[in-house]
Design an enzyme around this catalytic site. Sequence first.
Site, mmCIF file in Angstrom:
data_model
loop_
_atom_site.group_PDB
_atom_site.id
_atom_site.type_symbol
_atom_site.label_atom_id
_atom_site.label_comp_id
_atom_site.label_asym_id
_atom_site.label_seq_id
_atom_site.Cartn_x
_atom_site.Cartn_y
_atom_site.Cartn_z
ATOM 1 N N SER A 85 33.891 -34.650 54.388
ATOM 2 C CA SER A 85 34.167 -33.763 53.284
ATOM 3 C C SER A 85 32.984 -32.473 53.362
ATOM 4 O O SER A 85 33.122 -31.725 52.517
ATOM 5 C CB SER A 85 33.257 -34.706 52.028
ATOM 6 O OG SER A 85 31.941 -35.037 52.320
ATOM 7 N N THR A 217 32.101 -33.561 48.861
ATOM 8 C CA THR A 217 30.840 -32.547 48.714
ATOM 9 C C THR A 217 29.889 -33.207 48.739
ATOM 10 O O THR A 217 29.676 -34.397 48.517
ATOM 11 C CB THR A 217 31.066 -31.646 47.435
ATOM 12 O OG1 THR A 217 32.369 -31.147 47.334
ATOM 13 C CG2 THR A 217 29.977 -30.660 47.344
ATOM 14 N N THR A 235 30.164 -27.836 51.220
ATOM 15 C CA THR A 235 31.402 -28.591 51.104
ATOM 16 C C THR A 235 32.460 -28.227 51.997
ATOM 17 O O THR A 235 32.272 -26.931 52.283
ATOM 18 C CB THR A 235 32.132 -28.732 49.893
ATOM 19 O OG1 THR A 235 33.272 -29.589 49.652
ATOM 20 C CG2 THR A 235 32.369 -27.097 49.279
ATOM 21 N N ARG A 245 40.884 -20.393 49.383
ATOM 22 C CA ARG A 245 40.547 -20.986 47.942
ATOM 23 C C ARG A 245 39.123 -21.100 48.014
ATOM 24 O O ARG A 245 38.356 -21.688 49.098
ATOM 25 C CB ARG A 245 41.383 -22.331 47.892
ATOM 26 C CG ARG A 245 40.749 -23.076 46.792
ATOM 27 C CD ARG A 245 39.841 -24.085 46.833
ATOM 28 N NE ARG A 245 39.570 -24.950 45.772
ATOM 29 C CZ ARG A 245 38.727 -26.022 45.913
ATOM 30 N NH1 ARG A 245 37.710 -26.239 46.776
ATOM 31 N NH2 ARG A 245 38.508 -26.652 44.716
ATOM 32 N N VAL A 246 38.194 -20.929 47.051
ATOM 33 C CA VAL A 246 37.031 -21.274 46.966
ATOM 34 C C VAL A 246 36.558 -22.126 45.723
ATOM 35 O O VAL A 246 37.201 -21.872 44.551
ATOM 36 C CB VAL A 246 36.323 -19.863 46.829
ATOM 37 C CG1 VAL A 246 34.619 -20.042 46.203
ATOM 38 C CG2 VAL A 246 36.328 -18.889 47.883
ATOM 39 N N THR A 268 30.209 -32.378 42.233
ATOM 40 C CA THR A 268 31.063 -32.731 43.279
ATOM 41 C C THR A 268 32.257 -32.992 42.501
ATOM 42 O O THR A 268 32.428 -33.218 41.202
ATOM 43 C CB THR A 268 30.847 -34.032 44.124
ATOM 44 O OG1 THR A 268 30.863 -35.071 43.238
ATOM 45 C CG2 THR A 268 29.540 -33.739 45.039
ATOM 46 N N GLY A 269 33.615 -32.911 43.192
ATOM 47 C CA GLY A 269 34.767 -33.126 42.690
ATOM 48 C C GLY A 269 35.714 -32.197 42.360
ATOM 49 O O GLY A 269 35.437 -31.007 42.942
HETATM 50 N N1 GLY Z 1 33.894 -29.426 44.617
HETATM 51 C C1 GLY Z 1 34.172 -29.057 45.668
HETATM 52 C C2 GLY Z 1 35.404 -28.218 45.686
HETATM 53 O O1 GLY Z 1 36.001 -28.278 44.638
HETATM 54 O O2 GLY Z 1 35.669 -27.418 46.541
#
Ligand code: GLY
Length: 367
Positions: A85, A217, A235, A245-246, A268-269
């Site tokens: 992750s 993450t 992450t 993508r960020v 996280t998530g």
């Molecule tokens: N929470 C990590 C992401 O969406 O990249």
Amino acid sequence: MASRRDFLKATAGAGAAAAAGLGTARPLLGAPAVLRGTATPVSVASGNGLEAVATAIRVVDGGGDTLEAVVEGVNIAERDPGDSSVGYGGLPNLDGVVQLDSSVMHGPSRGAGAVACLEGIKTPSRVAMDVMRYTDHVLLVGKGAQRFAVSMGHDIEDLLTERSRRRWIEWRATMSDRDDYLTPEETGHGNSEPFEDEDDYGLGILDSHDGVRPQGTINCNVIDRNGAISGVTTTSGLAWKVPGRVGDSPIVGAGLYVDNDVGACGSTGRGEAVIKTCGSHSVVELMRAGMSPTDACLEALRRIVTFTVEPRLQRDDGRPSFNVNYYAVNKNGDYGGAAIWSGARFAVCDGGDSRHEDSAYLFERNG
Ligand code: GLY
């Protein structure tokens, strides 16, 4: 003639004085509700952060700085090829390239630094810390972030492990039956063992249009015995993401927020949901208004539920089909963790051994 830097310094100083109410009889706007400070250092992290919280407490117990403490803590996961992750071994984007995001905040100095879409550096959290310490900026991205990292002495390495590369190949082969990639069943190869760490802590998406998608993450926050607070989130982001993508992790106020007067929060998530609701900042502001860390996390999660109106992101009952987790600690050393869905855990250390605790939640997973 005054330089642009002098001008900016002067106007920033005036702004800060005005914001602090200096020279006026007005009370401090947004005064913190929590001011006492803790006698016992406490570190709280995502469920994959058991070693991170133990390390953070060891560093602050030894008199180390709170930011160095949490960054040293998450470096363990970033360097671990078995943690899919973050950092080395993190799952790649749809092109098979590992792109990393991270942010740090140092409460005592009000400092922040972040990197996004950083390729080839195992420890993006250290680069984020360098951005904070050695530049006048907060966020560097992509090639510029990588060039900066190299200039600061970080090595460029291949972050794809055999395990994560195999997993990406298998994902690519099963994406469509109208391309020329043979599925693992057709080739007789594949069937790589599932990642044990993939959703052990309820970090990831529960379900989506293309099945369960790993989205791990690590976030870690600490408060020391003097009340100094810092946090870090790092992450590899959403597996198989669109290149560029960020997520929320490198966005100050989304995946991380620290106010040394109030507390810290990280997430996280599903990052998109956290960004849209300024998640970690919301949690810290709710704590400033007097909520406990757990209640503040739950309230910020309710906002995510309200914001989730897209049918593609909803289950049949209208609830989000993904998960988000918050982890928070306040100035008193009270801590908490909460998730949209039950079954998540978070890591804590307040001296002694680190441990997992169950996160509070909004919805029963099987409800
Ligand atoms: N929470 C990590 C992401 O969406 O990249």
